[in-house]
Each structure stands twice: as structure tokens, then as C-alpha cells.
Write a protein that holds these residues in place. Structure first.
Motif, PDB file in Angstrom:
ATOM      1  N   THR A 129      -1.709  -3.051   4.838  1.00  0.00           N
ATOM      2  CA  THR A 129      -0.405  -2.863   4.165  1.00  0.00           C
ATOM      3  C   THR A 129       0.769  -3.227   4.952  1.00  0.00           C
ATOM      4  O   THR A 129       0.440  -3.631   6.012  1.00  0.00           O
ATOM      5  N   THR A 130       2.088  -2.931   4.514  1.00  0.00           N
ATOM      6  CA  THR A 130       2.961  -3.419   5.338  1.00  0.00           C
ATOM      7  C   THR A 130       3.565  -1.995   5.877  1.00  0.00           C
ATOM      8  O   THR A 130       3.951  -0.914   5.307  1.00  0.00           O
ATOM      9  N   VAL A 185      -2.824  12.251  -7.830  1.00  0.00           N
ATOM     10  CA  VAL A 185      -1.626  12.676  -7.945  1.00  0.00           C
ATOM     11  C   VAL A 185      -0.906  12.527  -6.418  1.00  0.00           C
ATOM     12  O   VAL A 185      -1.392  13.576  -5.564  1.00  0.00           O
ATOM     13  N   GLY A 186       0.015  11.994  -6.271  1.00  0.00           N
ATOM     14  CA  GLY A 186       0.698  11.920  -5.141  1.00  0.00           C
ATOM     15  C   GLY A 186       2.116  11.797  -5.140  1.00  0.00           C
ATOM     16  O   GLY A 186       2.728  12.385  -6.282  1.00  0.00           O
ATOM     17  N   GLY A 187       2.832  11.451  -3.952  1.00  0.00           N
ATOM     18  CA  GLY A 187       4.450  11.439  -4.024  1.00  0.00           C
ATOM     19  C   GLY A 187       4.809  11.673  -2.529  1.00  0.00           C
ATOM     20  O   GLY A 187       4.074  12.461  -1.857  1.00  0.00           O
ATOM     21  N   GLY A 188       5.861  10.981  -2.289  1.00  0.00           N
ATOM     22  CA  GLY A 188       6.243  10.979  -0.843  1.00  0.00           C
ATOM     23  C   GLY A 188       5.348  10.650   0.226  1.00  0.00           C
ATOM     24  O   GLY A 188       5.555  11.156   1.281  1.00  0.00           O
ATOM     25  N   ASP A 192       8.287   4.992  -4.407  1.00  0.00           N
ATOM     26  CA  ASP A 192       7.641   5.914  -3.549  1.00  0.00           C
ATOM     27  C   ASP A 192       6.466   5.063  -2.513  1.00  0.00           C
ATOM     28  O   ASP A 192       6.019   4.278  -2.956  1.00  0.00           O
ATOM     29  N   ALA A 193       6.314   5.619  -1.163  1.00  0.00           N
ATOM     30  CA  ALA A 193       5.421   5.107  -0.371  1.00  0.00           C
ATOM     31  C   ALA A 193       3.966   5.097  -0.957  1.00  0.00           C
ATOM     32  O   ALA A 193       3.177   4.130  -0.729  1.00  0.00           O
ATOM     33  N   ASP A 194       3.541   6.126  -1.943  1.00  0.00           N
ATOM     34  CA  ASP A 194       2.187   5.873  -2.530  1.00  0.00           C
ATOM     35  C   ASP A 194       2.224   4.885  -3.524  1.00  0.00           C
ATOM     36  O   ASP A 194       1.323   4.526  -3.831  1.00  0.00           O
TER      37      ASP A 194
END
Length: 426
Positions: free
Chosen positions: A244-245, A272-275, A301-303
């Protein structure tokens, strides 16, 4: 660009082992090129061929246009300086004396050191941050300090080409960064640097180009982004990896795992993600051969970025937008289709409560990641506390550890779902 190093069909056999097999590559002036690859790939042997310590069985090495094999040791040392992987010393020379040895190629057999030599030593010690060690015996400094002493010796040598064999292996994180920052400064000043580096993230962050060696051959060459791919890393290292970057440096970042993908049909897991809470779990699930879907998360979002990187099915809404009916219907369908659901250690807010409701509205086996205390991540008041309580009651609760999540997913898939009988059920 002008080539600084030209390696043409170099082969080296040590004992009965072919260490390098017809290796060819060109390194231009003013570039930092990293040699990466598994242990035994031939990185150190290639460096020894470049600095003339080892004569190839076949092929040639030219540095600034000169055939290294045709030069004597003094002439080669005026072109190439090396910081070896092992800097152990059995002689109790003061640190300054070690650094002064870097000036030897520039001094005649019966010559004496000049003020220019002394200035070069002073500057090298200052740049390598070892001036305060000048009078200490090199045998009494730490491994990391000794590594910097030998870097100072190489700097004092004032060569157009610098070779580094695992230059950060004995350094703490602070000195790893300082050393590689110094190396990039040298490259900006026009020197050519070739470094064998085992840390792929550091190699990607600092190197202009990489050469990936495996089984004595260069298997990939180019920018870090073009070399460090999941396919090339799996072929060279025998490990599954996601690339990934990095969100801060912008360089390629490698997360590698042992190849433990299940032999049976690939499982599907909705996360289920986030942040960024789901990112480590997505990498680990992907490395375990699990097919993931992710959502609902914001498009920036990063996810979401991680999901795109691993090719996961993704459900998004615009930044700062709540989960609308369409997104809820989509994520409900993903949850029902999945073999299991993982709820990461997300912040519970009014905007993502519909996603959590969708998880509770299905019979899909559930894994709940329990990281931060509820009060530290709940901004949805009593509704949020009820949702977290119901999720914990229904699912397998695990610590915020990627390996633990993978194990729990496998266990959840083998266990019939627990139907929610909470009094708060709608």
C-alpha cells in the motif's frame, strides 16, 4: 544520465554454489539504488564484485567507465568506498584513527596527511555524528555507534561511489532515519550510492530505484513502486504480501505474512471499519486468502484506501455524509452474503449506526474487535452503547490483534450464529 556503475553478465560461484548468475544492470550517477531480496540472494556478493574485493568468474564491472578488475587496490579505493555489514574490530584503535584510514587511498606510500586530509576526517565524523567518540577505542563503542564510525570512514574516503551493506542493521530507529537522511544528502550532492537493505519500507522510502535479487539473478528493477508488488515479493520471499501507500511518507509500504491461506474454498468476510481501524485486519485477512468486502466508509477514509489496494469490494458514502438508505441496503446485502462479519474498533457515531444495525439484522457469524473502551469511542450516546452491547453479546469478542481476528473468523465460520435476543432488538 551518465552511468556510474555498469555490471555486465557477472557470474560468481563460491565453492559449489552459484551465487550470481549472469547479472547485468546499470546504475546512473547521483542515484540511490537499493539491493533487496531474501538472505542468500547475492546482495553482498554483488557489492563485493563492485568494489573489486571479489573477481567475477565471468562478466565485468565498470565504475565511472573503468574496469575494476584492471585496477589496483589503491585506484579502486579512490573510486569506491564500502561500509561492510560486519564492523567488528579486534584492534583497540581510537575512533578517529579508524576514520583516518579512509584517507589512505589519497596518501602516497611515504606521504603524510595534509590539512585537507584532516578537514575531510573532521567533516566525515561530524556528518556521521561520531565526533564525540574521537578518542574512545572502537572496541568500546556500541554496535550502532561502530556502524556510524565506519560510515564516517567511508565518507572521509571521498569517493564518487559509496556501497552500504545493511547500513541500518545495528541502528535504533532514530539513527536509521538520520543515517539514510545523510545518505540522501550525499546523493543530492552527486554521489552514487548502492545499499543492500533488508527493511523493504525503508528501501521504498529512501531509494530512487531498487534491484530485487533472488537465486542469484535480478528478478525486478525500477522504481520501488514497480518492484515491490505482491507478485514479485511472493516469488522472491515465499510470503504473501500486501503493498500500500504509506499515509505519511507516500512511499510503498509492505505488509508480509506467512502463506497460511486455507486449502478449502476461500471465505468471504465483510469488515465494518472507519478511521483506519480496519486496515491491519484487512491486510491480515487478505494475506490469509480471505475475500473481503468493506463498508460503509467514507470515500476518502484510510480503510477505503486499503480496501482498494487489496481489491476488496467497497461500499462508500461521500465524506461527512451519513449512511443513507441506498448504502444501508447495499451493506445489508454484503453482510448477508458473507461467511462472517468483522466489526473493527470503530468510533460509534450517529452516521455509522445504520451499518451496525444492518450487522445485527443478519444471522451472519460475527467477530467484534474490542480495543478502546466504549466510552472512549462512542459519540452516539445511549444508542451507541446499546449497539456495542448487542454486538458483543452476539459475536466472538477478540483483542485488537490481526492474528486473533483471523483465528476468530475461522472459528466463527465453523460455529452456528447466535441469534440476538436482546431486549433492545427492534
Amino acid at each position: 544520465m551518465t552511468p556510474a556503475i555498469e555490471i555486465d553478465a557477472v557470474s560468481v560461484t563460491l565453492g559449489d554454489t552459484a551465487v550470481l548468475n549472469s547479472v547485468s544492470t546499470t546504475i546512473d550517477e547521483g542515484r540511490l539504488v537499493g539491493l533487496v531480496g531474501p538472505n542468500g540472494a547475492g546482495k553482498t556478493t554483488l557489492l563485493r564484485a563492485i568494489n573489486g574485493v571479489l573477481d567475477p568468474d565471468q562478466g565485468s564491472v565498470r565504475v565511472t567507465g573503468q574496469d575494476v578488475s584492471a585496477l589496483d587496490s589503491r585506484a579502486t579505493s579512490q573510486l569506491v568506498a564500502t561500509v561492510p555489514q560486519s564492523t567488528a574490530s579486534t584492534f583497540e584503535f581510537p575512533v578517529r584513527r579508524i576514520v583516518e584510514m579512509g584517507r589512505t587511498p589519497h596518501i602516497g606510500r611515504f606521504g603524510t596527511r595534509t590539512s585537507a586530509d584532516r578537514d575531510a576526517v573532521d567533516e566525515a565524523m561530524d556528518r556521521a555524528a561520531v565526533s564525540h567518540l574521537a578518542d574512545r577505542p572502537v572496541t568500546e563503542v556500541s554496535g550502532g555507534e561502530r556502524q556510524r564510525v565506519f560510515l564516517a570512514r567511508a565518507l572521509a574516503q571521498e569517493t564518487p561511489v559509496l556501497l552500504l551493506d545493511e547500513p541500518t542493521s545495528d541502528l535504533d530507529v532514530n539513527h536509521q532515519v538520520r543515517t539514510l537522511d545523510l545518505v540522501t544528502d550525499l546523493v543530492d550532492e552527486g554521489r552514487t550510492v548502492v545499499a543492500a537493505i533488508h527493511d523493504l519500507d525503508l528501501a521504498a522510502r529512501y531509494c530512487d530505484e531498487l534491484r530485487l535479487l533472488h537465486d542469484g539473478r535480478i528478478r525486478a528493477a525500477g522504481t520501488p513502486e514497480s518492484v515491490l508488488t505482491a507478485a514479485t515479493l511472493e516469488a522472491a520471499f515465499g510470503a504473501r504480501a500486501t503493498v500500500t501507500t504509506h499515509p505519511v511518507t507516500g512511499a510503498a509500504s509492505v505488509t508480509a505474512f506467512a502463506d497460511d491461506a486455507p486449502d478449502s474454498t476461500t471465505a468471504t468476510v465483510h469488515v465494518v471499519g472507519g478511521g483506519g481501524a480496519a486496515t491491519p485486519h484487512l491486510h491480515r485477512l487478505d494475506a490469509a486468502g480471505v475475500e473481503c468486502s468493506v463498508g460503509v466508509v467514507s470515500t476518502d477514509d484510510a480503510d477505503a484506501e486499503t480496501a482498494r489496494a487489496i481489491g476488496a469490494d467497497l461500499v462508500t458514502v461521500p465524506p461527512f455524509a451519513p449512511v443513507d438508505d441506498e448504502a444501508r441496503a447495499t451493506v445489508s446485502e454484503r453482510v448477508r452474503r458473507a461467511d462472517a462479519v468483522v466489526v473493527a474498533d470503530v468510533t460509534v457515531a450517529p452516521g455509522n449506526c445504520p451499518t451496525l444495525d444492518a450487522v445485527l439484522g443478519a444471522d451472519t457469524p460475527l467477530v467484534v474487535v474490542d480495543g478502546r473502551p466504549v466510552d472512549a469511542r462512542n459519540v452516539a450516546g445511549s444508542r451507541g452503547r446499546r449497539l456495542v452491547s448487542r454486538l458483543r453479546a452476539r459475536g466472538i469478542v477478540v483483542d485488537d490483534d490481526a492474528d486473533a481476528v483471523v483465528a476468530a473468523v475461522r472459528r466463527a465460520i465453523d460455529t452456528p450464529p447466535i441469534h440476538d435476543r436482546s431486549p433492545y432488538s427492534p
